[in-house]
Design a protein around this motif. Structure first.
Motif, PDB file in Angstrom:
ATOM      1  N   PRO A  27     -23.927  52.312  67.987  1.00 10.13           N
ATOM      2  CA  PRO A  27     -22.627  51.958  67.953  1.00 10.13           C
ATOM      3  C   PRO A  27     -21.803  52.817  69.098  1.00 10.13           C
ATOM      4  O   PRO A  27     -22.096  53.781  69.681  1.00 10.13           O
ATOM      5  CB  PRO A  27     -21.924  52.927  66.563  1.00 10.13           C
ATOM      6  CG  PRO A  27     -22.920  52.819  65.552  1.00 10.13           C
ATOM      7  CD  PRO A  27     -24.190  53.149  66.718  1.00 10.13           C
ATOM      8  N   ASP A  28     -21.338  51.765  69.964  1.00  9.89           N
ATOM      9  CA  ASP A  28     -20.598  52.559  71.246  1.00  9.89           C
ATOM     10  C   ASP A  28     -19.617  53.532  70.999  1.00  9.89           C
ATOM     11  O   ASP A  28     -18.922  53.304  69.962  1.00  9.89           O
ATOM     12  CB  ASP A  28     -19.966  51.295  72.074  1.00  9.89           C
ATOM     13  CG  ASP A  28     -19.724  51.675  73.237  1.00  9.89           C
ATOM     14  OD1 ASP A  28     -20.245  52.562  73.710  1.00  9.89           O
ATOM     15  OD2 ASP A  28     -18.630  50.967  73.948  1.00  9.89           O
ATOM     16  N   VAL A  36     -27.512  62.216  76.061  1.00 13.61           N
ATOM     17  CA  VAL A  36     -29.016  61.974  76.357  1.00 13.61           C
ATOM     18  C   VAL A  36     -29.369  62.518  77.677  1.00 13.61           C
ATOM     19  O   VAL A  36     -30.422  63.107  77.697  1.00 13.61           O
ATOM     20  CB  VAL A  36     -29.390  60.243  76.298  1.00 13.61           C
ATOM     21  CG1 VAL A  36     -30.833  60.252  76.668  1.00 13.61           C
ATOM     22  CG2 VAL A  36     -29.007  59.652  75.069  1.00 13.61           C
ATOM     23  N   SER A  37     -28.562  62.451  78.598  1.00 17.89           N
ATOM     24  CA  SER A  37     -29.122  63.149  80.057  1.00 17.89           C
ATOM     25  C   SER A  37     -29.217  64.559  80.021  1.00 17.89           C
ATOM     26  O   SER A  37     -29.976  65.273  80.583  1.00 17.89           O
ATOM     27  CB  SER A  37     -28.034  62.477  81.035  1.00 17.89           C
ATOM     28  OG  SER A  37     -27.729  61.441  81.166  1.00 17.89           O
ATOM     29  N   PHE A  62     -24.029  49.803  71.839  1.00 15.68           N
ATOM     30  CA  PHE A  62     -24.421  50.357  73.107  1.00 15.68           C
ATOM     31  C   PHE A  62     -26.181  50.177  73.251  1.00 15.68           C
ATOM     32  O   PHE A  62     -26.656  50.848  72.356  1.00 15.68           O
ATOM     33  CB  PHE A  62     -23.798  51.643  73.356  1.00 15.68           C
ATOM     34  CG  PHE A  62     -24.222  52.375  74.985  1.00 15.68           C
ATOM     35  CD1 PHE A  62     -23.544  52.387  75.872  1.00 15.68           C
ATOM     36  CD2 PHE A  62     -25.419  53.220  74.605  1.00 15.68           C
ATOM     37  CE1 PHE A  62     -24.146  52.890  76.932  1.00 15.68           C
ATOM     38  CE2 PHE A  62     -25.840  53.811  75.829  1.00 15.68           C
ATOM     39  CZ  PHE A  62     -24.965  53.589  77.004  1.00 15.68           C
ATOM     40  N   PHE A  63     -26.632  49.944  74.462  1.00 19.99           N
ATOM     41  CA  PHE A  63     -27.941  49.807  74.569  1.00 19.99           C
ATOM     42  C   PHE A  63     -28.472  50.539  75.647  1.00 19.99           C
ATOM     43  O   PHE A  63     -27.520  50.359  76.639  1.00 19.99           O
ATOM     44  CB  PHE A  63     -28.452  48.708  74.374  1.00 19.99           C
ATOM     45  CG  PHE A  63     -28.038  47.538  73.230  1.00 19.99           C
ATOM     46  CD1 PHE A  63     -28.875  47.445  72.256  1.00 19.99           C
ATOM     47  CD2 PHE A  63     -26.915  47.056  73.495  1.00 19.99           C
ATOM     48  CE1 PHE A  63     -28.575  46.687  71.058  1.00 19.99           C
ATOM     49  CE2 PHE A  63     -26.592  46.116  72.404  1.00 19.99           C
ATOM     50  CZ  PHE A  63     -27.214  45.830  71.142  1.00 19.99           C
ATOM     51  N   ASP A  89     -29.710  61.369  65.114  1.00 21.00           N
ATOM     52  CA  ASP A  89     -29.055  61.117  63.912  1.00 21.00           C
ATOM     53  C   ASP A  89     -27.456  61.349  64.068  1.00 21.00           C
ATOM     54  O   ASP A  89     -26.676  60.606  63.268  1.00 21.00           O
ATOM     55  CB  ASP A  89     -29.651  62.109  62.985  1.00 21.00           C
ATOM     56  CG  ASP A  89     -30.889  62.063  62.372  1.00 21.00           C
ATOM     57  OD1 ASP A  89     -31.365  60.770  62.601  1.00 21.00           O
ATOM     58  OD2 ASP A  89     -31.561  62.983  61.968  1.00 21.00           O
ATOM     59  N   LYS A  90     -27.111  62.330  64.770  1.00 18.28           N
ATOM     60  CA  LYS A  90     -25.753  62.665  65.138  1.00 18.28           C
ATOM     61  C   LYS A  90     -24.843  61.435  65.584  1.00 18.28           C
ATOM     62  O   LYS A  90     -23.942  61.143  65.229  1.00 18.28           O
ATOM     63  CB  LYS A  90     -25.406  63.637  65.989  1.00 18.28           C
ATOM     64  CG  LYS A  90     -23.827  64.085  66.338  1.00 18.28           C
ATOM     65  CD  LYS A  90     -23.891  65.307  67.329  1.00 18.28           C
ATOM     66  CE  LYS A  90     -22.408  65.650  67.563  1.00 18.28           C
ATOM     67  NZ  LYS A  90     -22.472  66.888  68.480  1.00 18.28           N
ATOM     68  N   LEU A  91     -25.545  60.321  66.348  1.00 19.01           N
ATOM     69  CA  LEU A  91     -25.024  59.344  67.002  1.00 19.01           C
ATOM     70  C   LEU A  91     -25.265  58.088  66.504  1.00 19.01           C
ATOM     71  O   LEU A  91     -24.962  56.929  67.066  1.00 19.01           O
ATOM     72  CB  LEU A  91     -25.336  59.566  68.612  1.00 19.01           C
ATOM     73  CG  LEU A  91     -24.727  60.708  69.352  1.00 19.01           C
ATOM     74  CD1 LEU A  91     -25.207  60.541  70.791  1.00 19.01           C
ATOM     75  CD2 LEU A  91     -23.209  60.586  69.372  1.00 19.01           C
TER      76      LEU A  91
END
Length: 299
Positions: A27-28, A36-37, A62-63, A89-91
């Motif tokens: 989900p965005d 991630v970065s 979001f992809f 899991d958090k996102l």
């Protein structure tokens, strides 16, 4: 003949030794790219490519596809997966992580037409298809003499209406877990739901029409009868809905009233070859994310 035997492929494999690919959908929300970065930065990874797409920015999906290099990747990848799962899991992420050095293994299913099969074999031999062709499976013996000089195992498993279930069981035994992906290169049989479940979103078909037009059999005859001015081909993942799976790639070419059905087939064969080869290349390079009945293709 080994696809990886030429010098360019050897050089490429050396460059990919420590390269990984990550595909993520979720989900965005704010902070996805940063999370991630930062995770990869703290691991000492170097991001070499990143592509992202937001479907419906207000409350949508979001992809992202990320390629990165990490020293001693093979020894660290399992720990990396475990650690990243906390963020995932958090996102609420659906995600995968693959090593560029681990080529996907594919099985090609074919009937009596050779053009789509040959295109894949040529790309493989040239080192332009980042995959290993583990086998070719056919319901006819016709392609054996074409395939075996490439050093690829050929399995002839006849299929009739009466023996379809038995034939599919034999196919499952032959293919099993030996391959990651199955390519239907003009394999003129409908694959059963039981078979599809074994390889969800891992069976790619080439259909000889610009879907959703002319679903099912004899699409060129259907197109000719309708008097179309454009014909095309569609590569898609196979689902239980006939010719209704998520579309990976399509292309078209103009035709005219002067073209008969055989002309359409001749023109169409070229489109089919190119479209299937593109779709397979994108799939094995982890450039495709399936979302519901659509795809996001980072090509």
């Amino acid at each position: 003949m080994e696809a990886g035997s030429n010098s360019s492929t050897v050089r490429r494999e050396s460059e990919w030794k420590n390269r990984a690919r990550m595909l993520i959908s979720c989900p965005d929300q704010p902070g996805i790219v940063a999370a991630v970065s930062q995770f990869l930065y703290e691991y000492g990874a170097n991001i070499v490519q990143s592509d992202q797409y937001t479907m419906d920015p207000e409350g949508g999906m979001f992809f992202i596809r990320i390629e990165f290099d990490l020293e001693n990747l093979a020894d660290r990848v399992e720990k990396l997966r475990q650690d990243f799962s906390v963020i995932a899991d958090k996102l609420s992420m659906s995600w995968s992580l693959s090593l560029a050095s681990q080529k996907k293994r594919i099985a090609i299913f074919v009937s009596k037409e050779d053009h789509a099969l040959l295109e894949l074999l040529w790309h493989w031999r040239a080192g332009d298809l980042n995959a290993d062709i583990a086998m070719v499976v056919s319901n006819h013996p016709d392609m054996r003499e074409l395939v075996e000089p490439f050093g690829i195992p050929y399995y002839h498993i006849p299929v009739t209406t009466a023996t379809k279930a038995e034939a599919e069981q034999k196919q499952l035994e032959v293919v099993g877990d030996k391959v990651d992906t199955i390519i239907l290169a003009r394999y003129m049989q409908i694959v059963s739901p039981t078979f599809i479940k074994h390889y969800a979103n891992r069976i790619i078909n080439i259909h000889h029409s610009f879907l959703p037009a002319f679903v099912g059999g004899k699409p060129y005859a259907q197109a000719h009868n309708r008097g179309v001015k454009i014909i095309g081909a569609t590569a898609h993942y196979v689902t239980e809905e006939l010719d209704g799976g998520p579309i990976i790639e399509q292309d078209v070419q103009r035709v005219s009233h002067r073209d008969n059905v055989e002309d359409l087939k001749r023109i169409g064969r070229h489109i089919e070859r190119i479209v299937l080869a593109r779709a397979v290349a994108w799939h094995v390079d982890d450039r495709v994310i399936v979302h519901n009945n659509k795809t996001v293709v980072f090509n």
